[in-house]
Design a protein around this motif. Structure first.
Motif, PDB file in Angstrom:
ATOM      1  N   ASN A  43      24.119  39.883  53.982  1.00  0.00           N
ATOM      2  CA  ASN A  43      24.686  39.151  52.869  1.00  0.00           C
ATOM      3  C   ASN A  43      23.869  38.977  52.107  1.00  0.00           C
ATOM      4  O   ASN A  43      22.423  38.892  52.057  1.00  0.00           O
ATOM      5  CB  ASN A  43      24.130  37.585  53.788  1.00  0.00           C
ATOM      6  N   SER A  44      24.454  39.177  50.047  1.00  0.00           N
ATOM      7  CA  SER A  44      23.549  39.801  49.595  1.00  0.00           C
ATOM      8  C   SER A  44      25.088  39.499  48.340  1.00  0.00           C
ATOM      9  O   SER A  44      25.497  39.383  48.222  1.00  0.00           O
ATOM     10  CB  SER A  44      23.398  40.962  49.065  1.00  0.00           C
ATOM     11  N   ILE A  45      24.370  38.893  46.977  1.00  0.00           N
ATOM     12  CA  ILE A  45      25.139  38.979  45.683  1.00  0.00           C
ATOM     13  C   ILE A  45      26.001  40.050  45.196  1.00  0.00           C
ATOM     14  O   ILE A  45      26.957  40.450  45.202  1.00  0.00           O
ATOM     15  CB  ILE A  45      24.395  38.004  44.627  1.00  0.00           C
ATOM     16  N   PHE A  46      25.037  41.397  45.727  1.00  0.00           N
ATOM     17  CA  PHE A  46      25.907  42.227  45.158  1.00  0.00           C
ATOM     18  C   PHE A  46      27.109  42.575  46.551  1.00  0.00           C
ATOM     19  O   PHE A  46      28.385  43.043  45.880  1.00  0.00           O
ATOM     20  CB  PHE A  46      24.881  43.377  45.369  1.00  0.00           C
ATOM     21  N   ILE A  47      26.928  42.737  48.042  1.00  0.00           N
ATOM     22  CA  ILE A  47      28.000  42.467  48.259  1.00  0.00           C
ATOM     23  C   ILE A  47      29.366  41.919  47.760  1.00  0.00           C
ATOM     24  O   ILE A  47      30.078  42.558  47.957  1.00  0.00           O
ATOM     25  CB  ILE A  47      27.608  42.848  49.797  1.00  0.00           C
ATOM     26  N   THR A  48      28.873  40.672  48.227  1.00  0.00           N
ATOM     27  CA  THR A  48      29.564  39.562  47.130  1.00  0.00           C
ATOM     28  C   THR A  48      30.667  39.633  45.965  1.00  0.00           C
ATOM     29  O   THR A  48      31.940  39.815  45.832  1.00  0.00           O
ATOM     30  CB  THR A  48      29.638  38.261  47.330  1.00  0.00           C
ATOM     31  N   PHE A  49      29.803  40.704  45.139  1.00  0.00           N
ATOM     32  CA  PHE A  49      30.724  41.009  44.151  1.00  0.00           C
ATOM     33  C   PHE A  49      31.122  42.072  44.010  1.00  0.00           C
ATOM     34  O   PHE A  49      32.724  42.397  43.483  1.00  0.00           O
ATOM     35  CB  PHE A  49      29.813  40.999  43.250  1.00  0.00           C
ATOM     36  N   ILE A  50      31.170  43.363  44.793  1.00  0.00           N
ATOM     37  CA  ILE A  50      31.669  44.488  45.290  1.00  0.00           C
ATOM     38  C   ILE A  50      32.804  43.892  45.958  1.00  0.00           C
ATOM     39  O   ILE A  50      33.925  44.588  45.844  1.00  0.00           O
ATOM     40  CB  ILE A  50      31.092  45.420  45.789  1.00  0.00           C
ATOM     41  N   LYS A  51      32.903  42.955  46.912  1.00  0.00           N
ATOM     42  CA  LYS A  51      34.098  42.229  47.929  1.00  0.00           C
ATOM     43  C   LYS A  51      35.337  41.586  46.912  1.00  0.00           C
ATOM     44  O   LYS A  51      36.586  42.024  46.310  1.00  0.00           O
ATOM     45  CB  LYS A  51      33.738  41.871  49.141  1.00  0.00           C
ATOM     46  N   ILE A  52      34.371  41.256  45.973  1.00  0.00           N
ATOM     47  CA  ILE A  52      35.375  40.890  44.694  1.00  0.00           C
ATOM     48  C   ILE A  52      35.953  41.304  43.818  1.00  0.00           C
ATOM     49  O   ILE A  52      37.197  41.927  43.557  1.00  0.00           O
ATOM     50  CB  ILE A  52      34.705  39.534  43.644  1.00  0.00           C
ATOM     51  N   LEU A  53      35.392  42.556  43.200  1.00  0.00           N
ATOM     52  CA  LEU A  53      35.714  43.726  42.432  1.00  0.00           C
ATOM     53  C   LEU A  53      36.863  44.448  43.184  1.00  0.00           C
ATOM     54  O   LEU A  53      37.944  44.644  42.300  1.00  0.00           O
ATOM     55  CB  LEU A  53      35.016  44.495  42.126  1.00  0.00           C
ATOM     56  N   ILE A  54      36.650  45.015  44.436  1.00  0.00           N
ATOM     57  CA  ILE A  54      37.715  45.722  44.888  1.00  0.00           C
ATOM     58  C   ILE A  54      38.915  44.474  45.228  1.00  0.00           C
ATOM     59  O   ILE A  54      39.948  45.550  45.112  1.00  0.00           O
ATOM     60  CB  ILE A  54      36.983  46.079  46.399  1.00  0.00           C
ATOM     61  N   SER A  55      38.764  43.659  45.308  1.00  0.00           N
ATOM     62  CA  SER A  55      39.759  42.780  45.566  1.00  0.00           C
ATOM     63  C   SER A  55      41.212  43.414  44.706  1.00  0.00           C
ATOM     64  O   SER A  55      42.412  42.527  45.117  1.00  0.00           O
ATOM     65  CB  SER A  55      40.053  41.284  45.878  1.00  0.00           C
ATOM     66  N   TRP A  56      40.237  42.898  43.704  1.00  0.00           N
ATOM     67  CA  TRP A  56      41.274  43.194  41.853  1.00  0.00           C
ATOM     68  C   TRP A  56      42.184  44.299  41.788  1.00  0.00           C
ATOM     69  O   TRP A  56      42.429  44.707  40.235  1.00  0.00           O
ATOM     70  CB  TRP A  56      40.107  42.197  41.137  1.00  0.00           C
ATOM     71  N   THR A  57      41.648  45.676  42.746  1.00  0.00           N
ATOM     72  CA  THR A  57      41.336  46.549  41.643  1.00  0.00           C
ATOM     73  C   THR A  57      43.378  46.719  41.998  1.00  0.00           C
ATOM     74  O   THR A  57      43.850  47.549  40.883  1.00  0.00           O
ATOM     75  CB  THR A  57      40.815  48.158  42.549  1.00  0.00           C
ATOM     76  N   PRO A  58      44.009  46.210  42.332  1.00  0.00           N
ATOM     77  CA  PRO A  58      45.739  46.810  42.349  1.00  0.00           C
ATOM     78  C   PRO A  58      46.330  45.384  41.122  1.00  0.00           C
ATOM     79  O   PRO A  58      46.883  46.130  40.533  1.00  0.00           O
ATOM     80  CB  PRO A  58      46.014  45.514  43.439  1.00  0.00           C
ATOM     81  N   THR A  59      45.028  44.739  40.686  1.00  0.00           N
ATOM     82  CA  THR A  59      45.617  44.107  38.940  1.00  0.00           C
ATOM     83  C   THR A  59      44.819  44.567  38.174  1.00  0.00           C
ATOM     84  O   THR A  59      45.903  45.365  37.062  1.00  0.00           O
ATOM     85  CB  THR A  59      44.400  42.755  39.161  1.00  0.00           C
ATOM     86  N   MET A  60      44.104  45.547  38.484  1.00  0.00           N
ATOM     87  CA  MET A  60      43.116  46.505  37.969  1.00  0.00           C
ATOM     88  C   MET A  60      43.801  47.630  37.430  1.00  0.00           C
ATOM     89  O   MET A  60      44.282  48.164  36.172  1.00  0.00           O
ATOM     90  CB  MET A  60      41.912  46.804  37.751  1.00  0.00           C
ATOM     91  N   ALA A  61      44.577  48.289  38.095  1.00  0.00           N
ATOM     92  CA  ALA A  61      45.180  49.376  37.948  1.00  0.00           C
ATOM     93  C   ALA A  61      46.292  48.601  37.492  1.00  0.00           C
ATOM     94  O   ALA A  61      47.302  49.631  36.270  1.00  0.00           O
ATOM     95  CB  ALA A  61      46.032  49.579  39.669  1.00  0.00           C
ATOM     96  N   VAL A  62      47.603  47.634  38.175  1.00  0.00           N
ATOM     97  CA  VAL A  62      48.439  47.019  36.588  1.00  0.00           C
ATOM     98  C   VAL A  62      48.127  46.906  35.147  1.00  0.00           C
ATOM     99  O   VAL A  62      48.590  47.804  34.126  1.00  0.00           O
ATOM    100  CB  VAL A  62      48.647  45.705  36.988  1.00  0.00           C
ATOM    101  N   TYR A  63      46.218  46.414  34.690  1.00  0.00           N
ATOM    102  CA  TYR A  63      46.448  45.895  33.676  1.00  0.00           C
ATOM    103  C   TYR A  63      45.654  47.490  32.702  1.00  0.00           C
ATOM    104  O   TYR A  63      46.270  48.037  31.542  1.00  0.00           O
ATOM    105  CB  TYR A  63      45.125  45.096  33.535  1.00  0.00           C
ATOM    106  N   PHE A  64      45.174  48.805  33.749  1.00  0.00           N
ATOM    107  CA  PHE A  64      44.669  49.757  33.175  1.00  0.00           C
ATOM    108  C   PHE A  64      45.846  50.914  32.476  1.00  0.00           C
ATOM    109  O   PHE A  64      45.978  51.639  32.241  1.00  0.00           O
ATOM    110  CB  PHE A  64      43.815  50.402  33.415  1.00  0.00           C
ATOM    111  N   PHE A  65      46.901  50.515  33.159  1.00  0.00           N
ATOM    112  CA  PHE A  65      47.970  52.083  33.752  1.00  0.00           C
ATOM    113  C   PHE A  65      48.995  51.082  33.381  1.00  0.00           C
ATOM    114  O   PHE A  65      50.648  51.372  33.130  1.00  0.00           O
ATOM    115  CB  PHE A  65      48.526  52.469  35.084  1.00  0.00           C
TER     116      PHE A  65
END
Length: 166
Positions: A43-65
């Motif tokens: 239970n930490s802000i870091f873990i929550t941030f990483i979960k959020i960041l990871i959940s956005w990787t499909p959208t990041m792939a669309v954006y970056f590529f």
């Protein structure tokens, strides 16, 4: 499936999973090296941030590529085209009602099983509501939809149909 379309899909899948694993490895390394402290229950802000960041990787792939995936299209045209379908309000409301009923039934079952009052399972805190709302807004399907449903699924659906594409 055409060779160019297949290449686009493979690029997207590789980019999406590459970003996912890259972020996960960087986060794991930061914890292991001691740059970030994480308690044992996670239970930490870091873990929550990483979960959020990871959940956005499909959208990041669309954006970056996007130049490789959508040659000649602007980012605005890409995202507006992905979600141009009208919302079926009846279906939307039916899903919300089904979710609320499922939650209520689960609460009743837990209440009976644990022999505790039903109301004792619910917390009505403004702070908890706001934090839960924000976390739910930014995690999970919110970040995945434009990538998986908006880009990949329509292309697979054309070739394989609904069941295989899903």
């Amino acid at each position: 499936m055409k060779k160019e379309k297949r290449k686009q899909l493979l690029t997207y899948i590789a980019a999406s999973y590459g970003l996912f694993w890259g972020i996960l490895i960087i986060a794991f390394t930061m914890v292991q090296v001691g740059i970030i402290e994480v308690d044992l229950d996670g239970n930490s802000i870091f873990i929550t941030f990483i979960k959020i960041l990871i959940s956005w990787t499909p959208t990041m792939a669309v954006y970056f590529f996007r130049k490789r995936l959508f040659p000649g299209k602007s980012i605005k045209n890409i995202f507006s085209g992905m979600f141009s379908e009208k919302l079926n309000v009846k279906l939307f409301l039916a899903v919300i009602i089904l979710e609320v009923l499922t939650y209520l039934i689960a609460s009743i079952v837990v209440s009976v099983y644990d022999n505790v009052p039903l109301i004792s399972q619910w917390t009505f805190s403004k702070e908890l509501f706001i934090s839960s709302f924000l976390i739910c807004l930014f995690t999970g399907a919110t970040g995945e939809e434009s990538g998986w449903r908006g880009f990949l699924f329509p292309h697979l659906f054309e070739h394989y149909g609904c069941i295989k594409s899903g």
